[in-house]
Design an enzyme around this catalytic site. Structure first.
Site, PDB file in Angstrom:
ATOM      1  N   ASP A  48       0.859  -1.193   0.000  1.00  0.00           N
ATOM      2  CA  ASP A  48       0.000   0.000   0.000  1.00  0.00           C
ATOM      3  C   ASP A  48       0.889   1.234   0.000  1.00  0.00           C
ATOM      4  OD1 ASP A  48      -1.941  -1.904   0.445  1.00  0.00           O
ATOM      5  OD2 ASP A  48      -2.830  -0.904   2.177  1.00  0.00           O
TER       6      ASP A  48
ATOM      7  N   HIS B 218       5.002  -7.347  -0.408  1.00  0.00           N
ATOM      8  CA  HIS B 218       4.801  -8.637  -1.043  1.00  0.00           C
ATOM      9  C   HIS B 218       5.473  -8.681  -2.417  1.00  0.00           C
ATOM     10  CE1 HIS B 218       1.418  -9.740   1.827  1.00  0.00           C
ATOM     11  NE2 HIS B 218       1.622  -8.448   2.071  1.00  0.00           N
TER      12      HIS B 218
ATOM     13  N   SER C 148       8.369   4.382   4.796  1.00  0.00           N
ATOM     14  CA  SER C 148       9.486   3.831   4.039  1.00  0.00           C
ATOM     15  C   SER C 148       9.107   3.674   2.578  1.00  0.00           C
ATOM     16  CB  SER C 148       9.949   2.508   4.635  1.00  0.00           C
ATOM     17  OG  SER C 148      11.286   2.259   4.257  1.00  0.00           O
TER      18      SER C 148
END
Length: 292
Positions: free
Chosen positions: A111, A167, A255
């Site tokens: 996200d 992911h 990040s």
């Protein structure tokens, strides 16, 4: 400077107000902040110290206020607020599988707000301040940089309110992580506008090479930032993974994930490229298609 982004699902433009915005402006836009404070803030000890505070049991007292202030949807999380053992436990929370369906094509690894460049050379046209960005400096490997000189570059910026697990964007076999030591500059747009290359080529970062049949070798690189206590790998190297499988997570802080993909083997979605050319980020979620 306003931090604005487009919500891909609605097309609406939103203004982001990051936690500590006034301090970020002081660090990166004010001469005093750059000279007196930034050298301290970018150091590892400060981020490590704060990261340890966020693992203490009493840090759970910060969770409810954080959720309310940043309007985080806890219905997506596997655990309820009462079940977390620390703020960091909440911060890198897992989501229900149904919350992030895996779409067709090449997907977003997490996200966040995304910028995409078909050609790496276009990055410097976007971030015009500071020294020129080079792959050799970013990867610390001359041969690997040469291999990816024709790659597209995708940057996914995670804000503190985002889901902080990341992911794999495509099915393949991942290598072990290559770790590069570095500082902890913020990855906020304030810092990137000040000097993009300094942030990405001097921050702590890691990368793996994801070997795939259709896309060749893809670089997936998590980049640390101010107040990120650690980058945690959760996959097994040299074993085939499926698109959407978890790769790792960040401890407290914002990040970034950087992707490098051969531009002849990936057609990045037009809306993301258009928004980038218009100098605005696109909000995407993990599992969402970002290219074909």
């Amino acid at each position: 400077m306003k931090i604005q982004y487009i919500d891909r699902k609605t097309g609406d433009i939103h203004t982001e107000t990051p936690p500590g915005e006034t301090f970020l402006k002081l660090l990166y836009n004010n001469p005093f902040g750059k000279i007196a404070l930034l050298p301290l803030v970018k150091r590892k000890f400060l981020s490590s110290w704060y990261g340890k505070l966020m693992t203490k049991p009493n840090s759970i007292n910060k969770i409810k206020g954080f959720v309310k202030e940043l309007n985080i949807n806890m219905e997506e999380a596997e655990k309820s607020i009462e079940d977390f053992t620390s703020f960091n436990d909440f911060f890198y929370r897992r989501l229900k599988t149904s919350a992030r369906p895996i779409e067709e094509g090449f997907i977003s690894p997490g996200d966040g707000k995304m910028l995409a460049f078909e050609n790496i050379a276009d990055v410097h046209k976007f971030f015009i301040k500071g020294r020129k960005f080079t792959l050799e400096e970013f990867l610390g490997d001359k041969e690997l940089a040469k291999e990816h000189q024709r790659s597209s570059l995708i940057i996914l910026r995670l804000a503190p309110n985002d889901y902080h697990r990341y992911h794999f964007p495509y099915t393949g076999t991942p290598s072990e992580m290559t770790k590069i030591k570095g500082d902890y500059f913020s990855v906020s747009p304030y810092a990137l506008a000040s000097n993009f290359t300094k942030v990405f080529c001097e921050n702590k970062r890691e990368y793996c090479i994801l070997s795939t049949k259709e896309k060749g070798n893809i670089i997936v690189a998590p980049v640390g930032a101010t107040m990120v206590g650690s980058i945690i790998k959760t996959y097994q190297s040299d074993i085939k993974i499926q698109k959407g499988d978890e790769m790792g997570y960040f401890a407290f802080g914002g990040s970034t994930i950087v992707l490098l993909v051969n531009k002849d083997k990936l057609k990045i979605d037009k809306d993301i490229l258009k928004n980038t050319k218009n100098r605005i980020e696109t909000f995407v979620k993990m599992g969402e298609q970002i290219g074909k």
